[in-house]
Scaffold this motif. Structure first.
Motif, PDB file in Angstrom:
ATOM      1  N   ARG B   3       0.885  -1.194   0.000  1.00 52.92           N
ATOM      2  CA  ARG B   3       0.000   0.000   0.000  1.00 52.92           C
ATOM      3  C   ARG B   3       0.906   1.222   0.000  1.00 52.92           C
ATOM      4  O   ARG B   3       1.814   1.337   0.786  1.00 52.92           O
ATOM      5  CB  ARG B   3      -0.869   0.007   1.249  1.00 52.92           C
ATOM      6  N   HIS B   4       0.583   2.166  -0.890  1.00 56.47           N
ATOM      7  CA  HIS B   4       1.383   3.410  -0.919  1.00 56.47           C
ATOM      8  C   HIS B   4       0.827   4.302   0.172  1.00 56.47           C
ATOM      9  O   HIS B   4      -0.361   4.645   0.148  1.00 56.47           O
ATOM     10  CB  HIS B   4       1.230   4.088  -2.273  1.00 56.47           C
ATOM     11  N   SER B   5       1.656   4.667   1.140  1.00 55.02           N
ATOM     12  CA  SER B   5       1.051   5.325   2.308  1.00 55.02           C
ATOM     13  C   SER B   5       1.516   6.769   2.479  1.00 55.02           C
ATOM     14  O   SER B   5       1.403   7.336   3.527  1.00 55.02           O
ATOM     15  CB  SER B   5       1.414   4.530   3.556  1.00 55.02           C
ATOM     16  N   GLN B   6       2.119   7.346   1.440  1.00 53.94           N
ATOM     17  CA  GLN B   6       2.486   8.756   1.620  1.00 53.94           C
ATOM     18  C   GLN B   6       1.252   9.628   1.463  1.00 53.94           C
ATOM     19  O   GLN B   6       0.601   9.604   0.420  1.00 53.94           O
ATOM     20  CB  GLN B   6       3.506   9.153   0.521  1.00 53.94           C
ATOM     21  N   GLN B   7       0.786  10.374   2.510  1.00 52.73           N
ATOM     22  CA  GLN B   7      -0.423  11.198   2.316  1.00 52.73           C
ATOM     23  C   GLN B   7      -0.485  12.148   3.500  1.00 52.73           C
ATOM     24  O   GLN B   7      -0.199  11.795   4.651  1.00 52.73           O
ATOM     25  CB  GLN B   7      -1.670  10.279   2.347  1.00 52.73           C
ATOM     26  N   GLU B   8      -0.857  13.337   3.278  1.00 54.16           N
ATOM     27  CA  GLU B   8      -1.013  14.345   4.350  1.00 54.16           C
ATOM     28  C   GLU B   8      -2.185  13.919   5.235  1.00 54.16           C
ATOM     29  O   GLU B   8      -3.198  13.425   4.715  1.00 54.16           O
ATOM     30  CB  GLU B   8      -1.319  15.680   3.651  1.00 54.16           C
ATOM     31  N   SER B   9      -2.069  14.051   6.583  1.00 58.25           N
ATOM     32  CA  SER B   9      -3.125  13.563   7.467  1.00 58.25           C
ATOM     33  C   SER B   9      -4.070  14.693   7.858  1.00 58.25           C
ATOM     34  O   SER B   9      -3.635  15.820   8.098  1.00 58.25           O
ATOM     35  CB  SER B   9      -2.477  12.997   8.728  1.00 58.25           C
ATOM     36  N   HIS B  10      -5.343  14.422   7.847  1.00 59.72           N
ATOM     37  CA  HIS B  10      -6.351  15.439   8.199  1.00 59.72           C
ATOM     38  C   HIS B  10      -6.972  15.042   9.529  1.00 59.72           C
ATOM     39  O   HIS B  10      -6.794  13.908   9.995  1.00 59.72           O
ATOM     40  CB  HIS B  10      -7.427  15.472   7.110  1.00 59.72           C
ATOM     41  N   VAL B  11      -7.696  15.979  10.143  1.00 63.64           N
ATOM     42  CA  VAL B  11      -8.367  15.675  11.420  1.00 63.64           C
ATOM     43  C   VAL B  11      -9.845  15.961  11.260  1.00 63.64           C
ATOM     44  O   VAL B  11     -10.231  16.977  10.653  1.00 63.64           O
ATOM     45  CB  VAL B  11      -7.794  16.527  12.565  1.00 63.64           C
ATOM     46  N   HIS B  12     -10.657  15.082  11.791  1.00 61.02           N
ATOM     47  CA  HIS B  12     -12.106  15.282  11.752  1.00 61.02           C
ATOM     48  C   HIS B  12     -12.622  15.112  13.177  1.00 61.02           C
ATOM     49  O   HIS B  12     -12.345  14.092  13.832  1.00 61.02           O
ATOM     50  CB  HIS B  12     -12.761  14.234  10.838  1.00 61.02           C
ATOM     51  N   TYR B  13     -13.330  16.133  13.700  1.00 62.65           N
ATOM     52  CA  TYR B  13     -13.858  16.073  15.065  1.00 62.65           C
ATOM     53  C   TYR B  13     -15.326  15.688  15.016  1.00 62.65           C
ATOM     54  O   TYR B  13     -16.080  16.258  14.217  1.00 62.65           O
ATOM     55  CB  TYR B  13     -13.693  17.423  15.743  1.00 62.65           C
ATOM     56  N   ALA B  14     -15.712  14.785  15.833  1.00 63.58           N
ATOM     57  CA  ALA B  14     -17.116  14.353  15.819  1.00 63.58           C
ATOM     58  C   ALA B  14     -17.630  14.253  17.246  1.00 63.58           C
ATOM     59  O   ALA B  14     -16.894  13.834  18.156  1.00 63.58           O
ATOM     60  CB  ALA B  14     -17.238  12.994  15.156  1.00 63.58           C
ATOM     61  N   GLN B  15     -18.900  14.670  17.418  1.00 65.89           N
ATOM     62  CA  GLN B  15     -19.498  14.591  18.749  1.00 65.89           C
ATOM     63  C   GLN B  15     -19.992  13.178  19.016  1.00 65.89           C
ATOM     64  O   GLN B  15     -20.587  12.525  18.155  1.00 65.89           O
ATOM     65  CB  GLN B  15     -20.675  15.576  18.860  1.00 65.89           C
TER      66      GLN B  15
END
Lengths: 200, 320
Positions: B3-15
């Motif tokens: 698996r090619h795993s180079q990727q910028e990481s994002h954040v998602h906040y959930a209640q």
């Protein structure tokens, strides 16, 4: 409460004019009670903002610890001289139109007035004993021109009593602070204090 | 499969307890993709096209979610899901334990949010904002230096707690004298007094945090009771840091605590650490066997007989 026995060596500093401290504590409790009954009788809330009313000596001070003993006692004396006049005004206003029939209430105002006069006298004497300059007494009409309506008189009276209650706390701490600069064991009382102490 | 795993990481906040839909970045909503949660493949039932749908999320579903293009297993998008709650109304308290130097305010949230919460505090006095110096070790606390003392003007303190899911604030208002509360007295010591079977000597010290005992003397409240009785006896002392208890029950172990208060303003401190002591008792004499027999009978009787005591201080003691 259990039976008790006091060990010797209570802090020497607090011997300094114990009668004046007793008077101040009595005044604190009477002034606080008077403040509450005053607010109730005039229909006022003690949380009312009184910042805009001037001509009343305010107890708050900055750099309290650095004030000299002389200045400390002078500030106190001037404040209580002013309170004598201000309480006189309150009593007059209550008698003449705000609570004319409430004689008991007038008596409680007069009682605090007498305590203020006694305290001013004791403070003056202490300053003489400690060789501090007693300030000249200035009689000034502290009321602002616009303050002759009933409501203005009422809230002004509230501020006077509020600040008087604050001053009693400050004065107690001021006296403790002044006594720190005296030699432990010095019992320094104005003539009237000593007279009172001997009567007991 | 690599698996090619180079990727910028994002954040998602959930209640907590809500439904969450995660997009696979800019991939076509209808494209075929695979989602993994912390490297575990998620089955197709969670997918809506290329979107991942999670219902009624709970804390355990926080973690890293990755989206791979269906055929080339190329990592298209990575997101960190953080599940938590917005802050509830914070609990705020201000107190001066070193009057007249200053006071501190401390706060906490009534329930955890599982998020990074940040706090903003504003203090207004006499229409001016006053700085609140953050207390480095204690995260949720800051200190305010008094510029004026003996002021009748109220202090108004507003605290706002914020995290990515929301914010909440509390405002309290108080006057200077009302928040004065010393720390408990320190170094409380209770000792028997030789040849005095009904006395205990108690000594203590001012709390070290109280800056000026001479100008701001404290009064003290002592409470004591034998371990075998629940009812405390109290005595208030207007000055001094010692007291002799003169009506202790002979031979009974006592528990003793002290509290402090400024003479004129504020409230009582919490009780000090409890100390224990037992009044002095006569050493048993070395007797011959015969005398000892009689002595023992007498001694055992007196051990349980409550010695005559001065008039009980509290009416309800009269029954004991």
């Amino acid at each position: 409460m259990a039976s008790t026995e006091r060990l010797p060596g209570a802090s020497q500093h607090h011997e300094f004019c114990r009668p004046t401290l007793y008077l101040l504590r009595k005044m604190r409790s009477d002034a606080s009670l008077l403040l509450e009954s005053y607010a109730e009788k005039q229909g006022l809330d003690t949380n009312f903002s009184l910042d805009l009313i001037d001509g009343v000596p305010v107890a708050e001070t900055e750099c309290w610890a650095e004030i000299s003993d002389a200045e400390r006692l002078q500030d106190n004396l001037k404040a209580y001289w002013a309170f004598e006049i201000l309480l006189e005004e309150i009593l007059e206003e209550q008698r003449s139109n705000l609570t004319p029939a409430d004689v008991a209430f007038h008596e409680s105002i007069k009682s605090v007035m007498l305590q203020v006069t006694a305290l001013a006298y004791q403070l003056e004497e202490l300053m003489v004993i400690l060789n501090h300059n007693v300030p000249a007494r200035e009689y000034e009409d502290r009321r602002s021109p616009g303050e002759n309506g009933s409501f203005e008189k009422k809230i002004r009276g509230l501020k006077v009593l509020q600040q008087l209650a604050q001053w009693t706390v400050r004065s107690i701490k001021d006296l403790h602070q002044v006594s720190k600069s005296l030699q432990p064991g010095t019992v320094l009382c104005a003539a009237s204090c000593t007279a009172q102490a001997q009567e007991k | 499969v690599q698996r090619h795993s180079q990727q910028e990481s994002h954040v998602h906040y959930a209640q907590l307890g809500t439904d969450v839909t995660l997009q696979c970045g800019s991939v076509d909503p209808e494209a075929t993709v695979t989602w993994t949660a912390n490297t575990t493949d998620l089955d197709a039932s969670h997918l809506n096209g290329s979107r991942l749908v999670l219902h009624n999320v709970d804390l355990s579903q926080s973690g890293q979610y990755s989206c791979y293009e269906g055929t080339s297993w190329h990592l298209k998008y990575r997101v960190n899901l953080k599940v938590g709650t917005p802050p509830k109304e914070p609990v705020l308290m201000c107190r001066s334990n070193n009057y007249p130097n200053g006071f501190y305010c401390s706060w906490h949230l009534p329930s955890p949010t599982y998020m990074n919460d940040t706090y903003d505090i504003t203090i207004i006095h006499d229409s001016k904002e006053i700085a609140c110096k953050k207390d480095i070790p204690a995260k949720n606390r800051c200190y305010i230096q008094y510029h004026q003392v003996f002021s009748s003007k109220k202090y108004r303190v507003t605290l706002t707690a914020t995290n990515p899911l929301g914010s909440s604030s509390t405002t309290i208002s108080f006057d200077e004298f009302s928040i004065v509360k010393p720390d408990p007295p320190e170094s409380v010591v209770a000792k028997p007094i030789a040849h005095n079977p009904r006395r205990l000597q108690v000594t203590w010290q001012y709390p070290s945090s109280w800056p000026d005992p001479d100008s701001f003397p404290l009064k003290f409240f002592l409470r004591y009771r034998p371990l075998i009785i629940d009812q405390w006896q109290h005595v208030e002392l207007s000055d001094g840091t010692s007291h002799i208890i003169t009506d202790a029950y002979a031979g009974k172990e006592y528990i003793i605590q002290v509290a402090a208060k400024d003479n004129e303003i504020g409230t009582w401190s919490d009780w000090s650490v409890a100390v224990h002591a037992t009044p002095w008792t006569e050493e048993p004499k070395h007797l011959t066997t015969e005398a000892q027999g009689t002595e023992t009978t007498t001694a055992s009787t007196s051990a349980f007989m409550v010695a005559p005591t001065a008039r009980p201080s509290d009416p309800d003691d009269a029954g004991n």
